[in-house]
Design an enzyme around this catalytic site. Structure first.
Site, PDB file in Angstrom:
ATOM      1  N   HIS A  93      38.926 -42.577 -47.786  1.00 21.99           N
ATOM      2  CA  HIS A  93      39.098 -43.023 -49.334  1.00 21.99           C
ATOM      3  C   HIS A  93      38.233 -44.112 -49.530  1.00 21.99           C
ATOM      4  CE1 HIS A  93      42.408 -40.243 -49.937  1.00 21.99           C
ATOM      5  NE2 HIS A  93      43.041 -40.901 -48.863  1.00 21.99           N
ATOM      6  N   ASP A 119      42.295 -32.929 -44.848  1.00 27.18           N
ATOM      7  CA  ASP A 119      43.413 -33.967 -44.934  1.00 27.18           C
ATOM      8  C   ASP A 119      44.124 -33.473 -46.194  1.00 27.18           C
ATOM      9  OD1 ASP A 119      44.026 -37.239 -44.136  1.00 27.18           O
ATOM     10  OD2 ASP A 119      44.663 -36.704 -46.147  1.00 27.18           O
ATOM     11  N   HIS A 160      45.126 -35.276 -48.644  1.00 29.91           N
ATOM     12  CA  HIS A 160      44.673 -36.142 -49.657  1.00 29.91           C
ATOM     13  C   HIS A 160      43.310 -35.756 -49.872  1.00 29.91           C
ATOM     14  CE1 HIS A 160      47.880 -38.726 -47.995  1.00 29.91           C
ATOM     15  NE2 HIS A 160      48.259 -38.859 -49.171  1.00 29.91           N
ATOM     16  N   ASP A 216      48.135 -34.942 -42.144  1.00 30.21           N
ATOM     17  CA  ASP A 216      49.449 -34.903 -43.055  1.00 30.21           C
ATOM     18  C   ASP A 216      49.560 -33.953 -44.145  1.00 30.21           C
ATOM     19  OD1 ASP A 216      46.863 -35.478 -44.237  1.00 30.21           O
ATOM     20  OD2 ASP A 216      47.393 -37.844 -44.811  1.00 30.21           O
TER      21      ASP A 216
HETATM   22 ZN   LIG Z   1      45.815 -38.349 -46.001  1.00 27.44          ZN
END
Ligand SMILES: [Zn+2]
Ligand SMILES: [Zn+2]
Length: 395
Positions: A137, A172, A174, A261
């Site tokens: 990120h 991931d 995200h 995750d």
């Molecule tokens: Zn993540």
């Protein structure tokens, strides 16, 4: 055509990137991205015979400067040594708080992925795995979502300095927004991120319309999935998208991010993926590395907040895939015993007895889950169809 057999040959064990600095990336005891994951995770890898072969050390300012703004690096350094530094550039109260030594710890994560990539580029190893990496990120001038310096983006930048075409695969839960943003306008970097839709989850981006800038249109690929999507949607979507995209793009290096995750037990997100599917995805990435990229593959960890039941097994699956080894029938009893009390303490017991999960992680499979899985496959078909219209084959 690269002269590479489809079937991976036996090879020395992959390079495991881990060392004393890895556990210094620590936002404090109440932060979800806890270094406790290295206790459970590395001990499981070691029980499988893995030996850390590269200790992360800080990347230099010049290297960080390939992908980050100088003013941002200076700000992180200041916050790193001065607790009174005013919050700025994403460093402050919230997801990514400052801590003493933050710059060195973060630069070491970046350095771990960078040196892992360099070992691959030199031909020392075909595969490297950096479980502490995957901080996807971080933006050029801003920390975000537990990420200070963007180690996958830096490893990619290193391969680009050798003019190699890089495929980045982000598993991931995200969206891999930082890596996508940093390489947005580079047609030599194909990013593919599969994640829970930004309509439901941080960072709120990662839609099919995000295609890349200028000459890079079509090299940024996003597969947003509905909450509730499980292994029966997630894995087929990857099996549909990744081989086709790799065949069109013809990567010379693969970088992958294996955030754990997306798992059904993860407390921060809402997908229902299993370790079984994560292992299959890692083996798919391995096969693509051999088919297209001369075996060159850097794998990183990523998110993952169930650090007893999920993260260690997800890492073990990546390690076993990169070692071309079968999955053992059960997890080591000594490893389970070692962490059982802590798992209980943190509400993540019992320690799992197998590397693979029961189907759908043992959860009931309801009509809305089935609909989410069907939709994941449809999204992959649609996105790949659109990408193939705009992504040119290499000259
Ligand atoms: Zn993540
Ligand atoms: Zn391999």
């Amino acid at each position: 055509m690269p002269n590479v057999p489809d079937e991976p040959a036996p090879q020395p064990a992959p390079l495991l990137v881990y060392g004393p600095r890895s556990t210094t990336y620590d936002f404090g005891p109440s932060h979800p991205l806890t270094p406790r994951r290295f206790g459970t995770g590395i001990s499981l890898l070691e029980a499988l015979g893995a030996v850390p072969g590269l200790s992360p050390e800080p990347a230099t300012d010049e290297e960080l400067g390939w992908i980050h703004d100088d003013a941002y690096i200076e700000h992180v350094k200041r916050a790193s040594r001065d607790a009174d530094t005013p919050p700025r550039a994403g460093v402050g109260p919230g997801d990514t708080p400052r801590f003493d030594g933050m710059h060195e710890a973060s630069a070491a994560v970046a350095g771990g992925s960078l040196r892992g990539m360099e070992a691959i580029l030199r031909g020392d190893v075909e595969h490297a795995f950096h479980p502490g990496g995957g901080l996807h990120h971080a933006m050029p001038g801003r920390a975000s979502g537990f990420c200070v310096y963007d180690d996958p983006a830096l490893a990619i930048a290193r391969a680009r300095r050798d003019d190699l075409r890089v495929m980045y695969i982000d598993l991931d839960v995200h969206h891999g927004d930082g890596v996508q943003a940093i390489h947005w306008s580079d047609p030599g970097v194909l990013t593919v991120s599969i994640h829970e839709t930004g309509l439901a989850l941080f960072p709120g981006t990662g839609f099919p319309e995000e295609l890349g800038g200028g000459a890079a249109v079509g090299t940024k690929v996003n597969l947003p999935l509905d909450p509730g999507t499980g292994e029966r949607g997630w894995l087929p979507a990857l099996e549909l998208a990744l081989p086709t995209l790799a065949e069109r793009f013809r990567p010379e290096v693969i970088v992958s991010q294996h955030g754990a995750d997306a798992h059904a037990f993860d407390p921060l997100a809402h997908l229902n993926v299993t370790t079984t599917a994560m292992g299959a995805a890692a083996r798919l990435v391995d096969s693509l590395a051999h088919r297209w990229a001369g075996g060159r593959w850097l794998a990183t960890g990523g998110g993952g907040y169930d650090v007893y039941r999920v993260v260690p097994r997800a890492w073990a699956h990546v390690w076993l895939a990169a070692s071309h080894r079968d999955v053992p029938p059960s997890t080591p009893p000594g490893w389970r015993a070692q962490w059982a009390a802590d798992a209980e303490l943190y509400g993540q017991a019992p320690m799992p007895e197998t590397f693979d999960d029961l189907p759908n992680a043992g959860l009931p499979y309801r009509a809305p889950d089935e609909a989410a899985d069907a939709r994941a496959i449809r999204i992959a078909e649609e996105v790949v169809g659109e990408i193939l219209k705009v992504l040119p084959a290499p000259a």
